[in-house]
Design a protein around this motif. Structure first.
Motif: not given
Length: 164
Positions: A26-27, A19-20, A11-14, A2-6
């Motif tokens: 992209r990941v 990450m930018s 946010a977690h990756l950033q 879902t978009p909320a999960a994405k």
């Protein structure tokens, strides 16, 4: 996904991996606009509380009848929104309790110790290789399991022929 999960994943990756936003999107293969999206929907806290109170007062009412009660109270919302809030709050029509059965001690079934006290009857159906069908009436003693007689009843005839 879902978009909320994405949004959460980006946010977690950033935060954790530094990450930018572009690289994180992209990941996880997400659109940047959906990651940046902030909902403008109201929280509906007061409406949820009112719906919960009505559902507790009227336990046998579903969302459609609760929607009518909300309208009578002056809350003008869509029926689909009422249904969405009803489901999100985990509300459901309370089932009626089943009638209580007679509570009493039942007479226990008598223990059979002697033969010829109780017999059981049973019809058995079968079909021969030629396609002809037949029924057999089995009469069995419950204690000794002895078959008293087997009676064959052809379907074409209404008579019973017994062979000892």
């Amino acid at each position: 996904m879902t978009p909320a999960a994405k949004r959460e994943a980006a946010a977690h990756l950033q935060a954790c991996h530094g990450m930018s936003e572009r690289r994180a999107c992209r990941v996880i293969d997400a659109d940047r606009k959906s990651v940046r999206y902030r909902s403008i929907r109201d929280s509906d806290g007061a409406l949820r509380e009112k719906l919960r109170d009505l559902a507790n007062q009227r336990r046998r009412f579903g969302y459609r009848r609760l929607h009518i009660l909300l309208r009578r109270d002056g809350v003008m919302i869509n029926r689909k929104k009422t249904h969405r809030l009803y489901k999100e709050e985990g509300l459901a029509v309370r089932r009626r309790r089943s009638r209580k059965r007679a509570v009493g001690t039942r007479a226990p079934t008598p223990v059979l110790a002697l033969p010829n006290q109780r017999w059981s009857l049973d019809f058995v159906h079968d079909q021969m290789a030629s396609g002809r069908r037949f029924r057999v009436l089995n009469v069995v003693d419950d204690v000794t399991r002895e078959a008293w007689q087997r009676c064959r009843t052809p379907r074409s005839q209404g008579t019973v022929s017994c062979a000892s």
